[in-house]
Design an enzyme around this catalytic site. Sequence first.
Site, short mmCIF file in Angstrom:
data_model
loop_
_atom_site.label_atom_id
_atom_site.label_comp_id
_atom_site.label_asym_id
_atom_site.label_seq_id
_atom_site.Cartn_x
_atom_site.Cartn_y
_atom_site.Cartn_z
N ALA A 170 -77.89 -30.66 -93.73
CA ALA A 170 -76.91 -29.88 -92.97
C ALA A 170 -76.10 -30.80 -92.07
O ALA A 170 -76.56 -31.89 -91.72
CB ALA A 170 -77.63 -28.83 -92.13
N CYS A 171 -74.94 -30.33 -91.72
CA CYS A 171 -74.06 -31.04 -90.81
C CYS A 171 -74.84 -31.35 -89.51
O CYS A 171 -75.55 -30.47 -89.05
CB CYS A 171 -72.86 -30.15 -90.51
N PRO A 172 -74.80 -32.52 -88.93
CA PRO A 172 -73.88 -33.64 -89.21
C PRO A 172 -74.45 -34.69 -90.16
O PRO A 172 -73.82 -35.72 -90.36
CB PRO A 172 -73.72 -34.26 -87.83
N SER B 114 -74.11 -30.28 -85.39
CA SER B 114 -73.35 -31.35 -84.76
C SER B 114 -73.23 -31.17 -83.26
O SER B 114 -73.19 -32.14 -82.51
CB SER B 114 -71.94 -31.42 -85.36
#
Lengths: 375, 75
Positions: free
Chosen positions: B13-15, A78
């Site tokens: 996987a994130c995001p 992220s």
Amino acid sequence: MTYQPMTAKEVTKKIFNKEPLFILDVRNTSDFEDWKVEGANFTHLNIPYFDLLDGVEEVLPKLPTDQDILVVCAKEGSSVMVADMLSEAERDVSYLQGGMKAWSEHLEPVRVGDLKDGGEIYQFVRIGKGCLSYMVISDGEAAVIDATRMTDVFLHFAKEKQATIKHVFDTHLHADHISGGRIIAKETGASYWLPPKDAAEVTFDYNKLEGGREVMIGSTAISIEALYSPGHTIGSTSFVVDNTYLLSGDILFIDSIGRPDLAGLADDWVGDLRETLYKRYRALSDELLVLPAHFMTVSELNEDGTVSEKLGKLFAENHGLNIKDEAVFRSVVSENLPPQPNAYQQIREVNMGKIIPDEEEQREMEIGPNRCAVR
Amino acid sequence: MKVDKFLDAKSLACPMPIVRAKKAIQELEEGQILEVHTTDKGSKNDFAAWTKSTGHELIEVTEENDVIQFLIKKH
């Protein structure tokens, strides 16, 4: 504009040097509040990545233009996404390589000092989690104390120093992190030592670490003297190395003292903790340099990155060593305790050899700060 | 419970699980249900926080064989 990775090692350097850094932490707020990257001059802004999916415009005015910006998330993904969006918006930013996962695992070896015969003692600062391990090196031999599960770091370091690891100690059965002690001992053929009173349920063979025992490192007699010091756990043992350094385990920290409850017997061990801190330690020289197994905040770091202080100074200044009334002491260490470390029961079971989780599961168990102290 | 849309976000996987879920829920009407499966452990906290932040209702979270299953009602 571009964005680039910043390694845990580079961030550690900024902490040691007390440099400023602006951290945009894009994890969800509860994870951020539980545990974050901290430095004396770091500032934080927490905006979860999922609130930025439609664009970063709202963040732009909140980002400083006069200091480095680091985007942080749990595992990097992220933060790369957000760093990319920020760079599209003409901002120059970095992301934390490997995220909090890498942050939790980074170990920074720092030299503490010399031994009398020319040997050295090193502290391994696990900066993200506040764990401290040690290596005593003398004349081609080494001892490792309270090793974390990142065993490669210790093995490589010893190799670099051309030393053979002969002894591996755990001061107690840890509840906040997974010990790498047994693996290092297995890889090197070293002896693994654990206090027998903490080892009642372990599933493996070990050498009994008991008070009064001396172990030599190198041919020139660096003594590691075990000092039974119960309180954090019933078996907790400290070490006096070379008559100069007091490795206090989780009994005494720089700005706090150990908590007696993590093995489930707080009431029984309060008396032991007091006896250790107020009598056994009092009988030692004020000149000993205390080297604990944890720090709680980065304010405890010395200028060179080490965590250490003279025992005499701690007797004068550490609140936990200056509670005259026994009843008050009892309430301080057994009431209003901070939350327990993440997965502490499971971690104890791993350290006893009862369960063998895979690496990813071990990482998850260790998420968060150590929380082994009371103030 | 009637599920209106299913999103398989396993091994992402994130995001990505949230990015996909956001997209999927945009295609639903208010009150409809999205079911998401993930394997990323961090998604548990993230979905709870994301639904709270967006106003969608996280009706149920279950875990089975390392697969985390979310039922989300669109706001």
